[in-house]
Design a protein around this motif. Structure first.
Motif, PDB file in Angstrom:
ATOM      1  N   CYS A 173      32.767  39.388  38.874  1.00 20.75           N
ATOM      2  CA  CYS A 173      32.741  40.347  39.996  1.00 20.75           C
ATOM      3  C   CYS A 173      31.296  40.679  40.358  1.00 20.75           C
ATOM      4  O   CYS A 173      30.917  40.712  41.533  1.00 20.75           O
ATOM      5  CB  CYS A 173      33.486  41.630  39.630  1.00 20.75           C
ATOM      6  SG  CYS A 173      35.250  41.398  39.397  1.00 20.75           S
ATOM      7  N   ALA A 251      35.045  33.246  40.870  1.00 22.23           N
ATOM      8  CA  ALA A 251      35.549  34.403  41.623  1.00 22.23           C
ATOM      9  C   ALA A 251      36.716  33.974  42.515  1.00 22.23           C
ATOM     10  O   ALA A 251      37.736  34.681  42.606  1.00 22.23           O
ATOM     11  CB  ALA A 251      34.419  35.007  42.463  1.00 22.23           C
ATOM     12  N   ALA A 255      40.480  35.349  42.415  1.00 26.01           N
ATOM     13  CA  ALA A 255      41.077  35.945  43.618  1.00 26.01           C
ATOM     14  C   ALA A 255      42.407  35.264  43.926  1.00 26.01           C
ATOM     15  O   ALA A 255      43.416  35.924  44.210  1.00 26.01           O
ATOM     16  CB  ALA A 255      40.114  35.823  44.795  1.00 26.01           C
ATOM     17  N   THR A 258      45.401  36.252  41.753  1.00 33.29           N
ATOM     18  CA  THR A 258      45.975  37.605  41.893  1.00 33.29           C
ATOM     19  C   THR A 258      46.230  37.989  43.340  1.00 33.29           C
ATOM     20  O   THR A 258      46.723  39.084  43.615  1.00 33.29           O
ATOM     21  CB  THR A 258      45.009  38.646  41.283  1.00 33.29           C
ATOM     22  OG1 THR A 258      43.702  38.431  41.829  1.00 33.29           O
ATOM     23  CG2 THR A 258      44.962  38.537  39.775  1.00 33.29           C
ATOM     24  N   ALA A 260      43.910  38.660  45.429  1.00 38.04           N
ATOM     25  CA  ALA A 260      42.862  39.584  45.881  1.00 38.04           C
ATOM     26  C   ALA A 260      42.148  38.988  47.096  1.00 38.04           C
ATOM     27  O   ALA A 260      41.959  37.768  47.173  1.00 38.04           O
ATOM     28  CB  ALA A 260      41.867  39.837  44.746  1.00 38.04           C
ATOM     29  N   ASP A 261      41.763  39.844  48.016  1.00 31.47           N
ATOM     30  CA  ASP A 261      41.136  39.398  49.260  1.00 31.47           C
ATOM     31  C   ASP A 261      39.614  39.472  49.110  1.00 31.47           C
ATOM     32  O   ASP A 261      39.069  40.562  48.927  1.00 31.47           O
ATOM     33  CB  ASP A 261      41.615  40.331  50.385  1.00 31.47           C
ATOM     34  CG  ASP A 261      41.433  39.693  51.747  1.00 31.47           C
ATOM     35  OD1 ASP A 261      41.166  38.474  51.804  1.00 31.47           O
ATOM     36  OD2 ASP A 261      41.549  40.413  52.754  1.00 31.47           O
ATOM     37  N   THR A 262      38.923  38.338  49.148  1.00 32.35           N
ATOM     38  CA  THR A 262      37.462  38.327  48.952  1.00 32.35           C
ATOM     39  C   THR A 262      36.793  37.507  50.062  1.00 32.35           C
ATOM     40  O   THR A 262      36.192  36.464  49.800  1.00 32.35           O
ATOM     41  CB  THR A 262      37.099  37.735  47.570  1.00 32.35           C
ATOM     42  OG1 THR A 262      37.720  36.440  47.450  1.00 32.35           O
ATOM     43  CG2 THR A 262      37.566  38.618  46.432  1.00 32.35           C
ATOM     44  N   SER A 266      34.166  34.352  49.719  1.00 32.84           N
ATOM     45  CA  SER A 266      34.497  33.003  50.218  1.00 32.84           C
ATOM     46  C   SER A 266      33.382  32.465  51.115  1.00 32.84           C
ATOM     47  O   SER A 266      33.004  31.287  51.021  1.00 32.84           O
ATOM     48  CB  SER A 266      35.792  33.027  51.033  1.00 32.84           C
ATOM     49  OG  SER A 266      36.835  33.456  50.226  1.00 32.84           O
TER      50      SER A 266
END
Ligand code: NAD
Length: 296
Positions: A173, A251, A255, A258, A260-262, A266
């Protein structure tokens, strides 16, 4: 004093090992690069001919390797650390790797009776040289307390992130954020210079204003703004672009696993991928500024 087996003597591992030598630990060292080993031997370390040899006599084994596959092999191979370490040895992987792989390696170590921590670091090569690293630890309390005196010889801050793998997850992270901040800093400096500002003056302003971050404070990406950073030595000797690209891949995997919005992670990954494809993989990650503007 305890015997330490130190495996992986690159930009980070070498200065970390040197600090342990200075603190009086007996070190047995191994790396694929003979020059890296020789430099430590000249300072009092003992040369090992293999991972198994480095691990065999050690009370504590430390690995500082590039990526997941290197750690997995170093620990799990038939002639690896887990098969070779002596009873009750403490195992510390300071490399940045996939969190699930870290859990799997720790599980394999536990099955053979070894305490193990994932203990990736932050602070860069200057932090490694100055023994001011931040250790981000995953594993149990008892193992961390055993490791603490040694970690304190290489770092200033020690965080217990949670169980096995948690150190890696927290580190991943952090590095996704670092990549985004480095690109943002490079972009702001390139914009300012394109519009007539001096990079040093602008960096000084940002460092005391609301855009400040680690890059503007200690790791400026613009050549000549700061001494003793990779940007002022042709982007050598720091944290490689390909290592940052690896961390952004970790990362992205986390993401995807799970949902998760990254989006910025990206985009940063895409930019580092393009930068690496342009032949810059071995340059320090602050060289991303070259993707944005022509800099020699
Ligand atoms: P590096 O590429 O400079 O060093 C890695 C070393 O591992 C090399 O000397 C290589 O020869 C050695 N190696 C590879 N496979 C080996 C094997 N099987 N046996 C023995 N040695 C082997 O990398 P680095 O910059 O020192 O980074 C190491 C780790 O620390 C990476 O996971 C990186 O993501 C992380 N990290 C780096 C920095 C930084 O600023 N450089 C900061 C924080 C974390």
């Amino acid at each position: 004093m305890q015997n330490v087996g130190f495996i992986g003597l690159g930009n980070m591992g070498s200065p970390m090992a040197q600090n342990l030598l200075k603190a009086g630990y007996a070190l047995t060292v191994y790396d694929l690069m003979p020059d890296a080993v020789q430099a430590l031997v000249a300072q009092g370390a003992t040369r090992a001919a293999s991972i198994a040899e480095a691990a065999a006599g050690a009370d504590i084994v430390i690995t500082m390797l590039p990526a997941t596959e290197h750690s997995r092999k170093a620990y799990l191979a038939p002639d690896g650390v887990i098969a070779s370490a002596r009873k009750n040895a403490l195992l510390l992987d300071c490399s940045t790797i996939n969190a699930d792989a870290a859990k799997e390696i720790a599980q394999a170590a536990a099955e053979r009776g070894f305490a193990m921590l994932d203990a990736p670091v932050s602070g860069g090569t200057a932090g490694a040289a100055g023994a001011t690293l931040t250790f981000i630890v995953g594993g149990d309390d008892a193992a961390l307390e055993r490791a603490r005196p040694l970690l304190e010889k290489m770092g200033k801050n020690i965080f217990h992130a949670g169980d096995s793998g948690a150190g890696q997850m927290a580190k991943i992270c952090n590095n996704m954020l670092l990549a985004v901040q480095m690109i943002g800093t490079a972009e702001a400096l390139a914009l300012g210079v394109a519009n007539g500002l001096d990079a040093t003056v602008l960096s000084g302003i940002i460092a005391k204003s609301s855009g400040r971050n680690w890059a503007t404070e200690v790791y400026n990406p613009w050549p000549g703004v700061m001494e003793n950073v990779p940007a002022s030595r042709n982007y050598t000797g720091g944290f490689g672009t390909d290592l940052m690209l690896k961390d952004l891949g970790l990362a992205a995997e986390a993401a995807a696993a799970t949902g998760a919005d990254t989006p910025l992670g990206s985009l940063a990954r895409d930019m580092y991928r393009r930068h690496s494809a342009g032949g810059n993989g071995r340059l320090d990650f602050s060289s991303i500024v070259k993707l944005l503007t022509a800099i020699s």
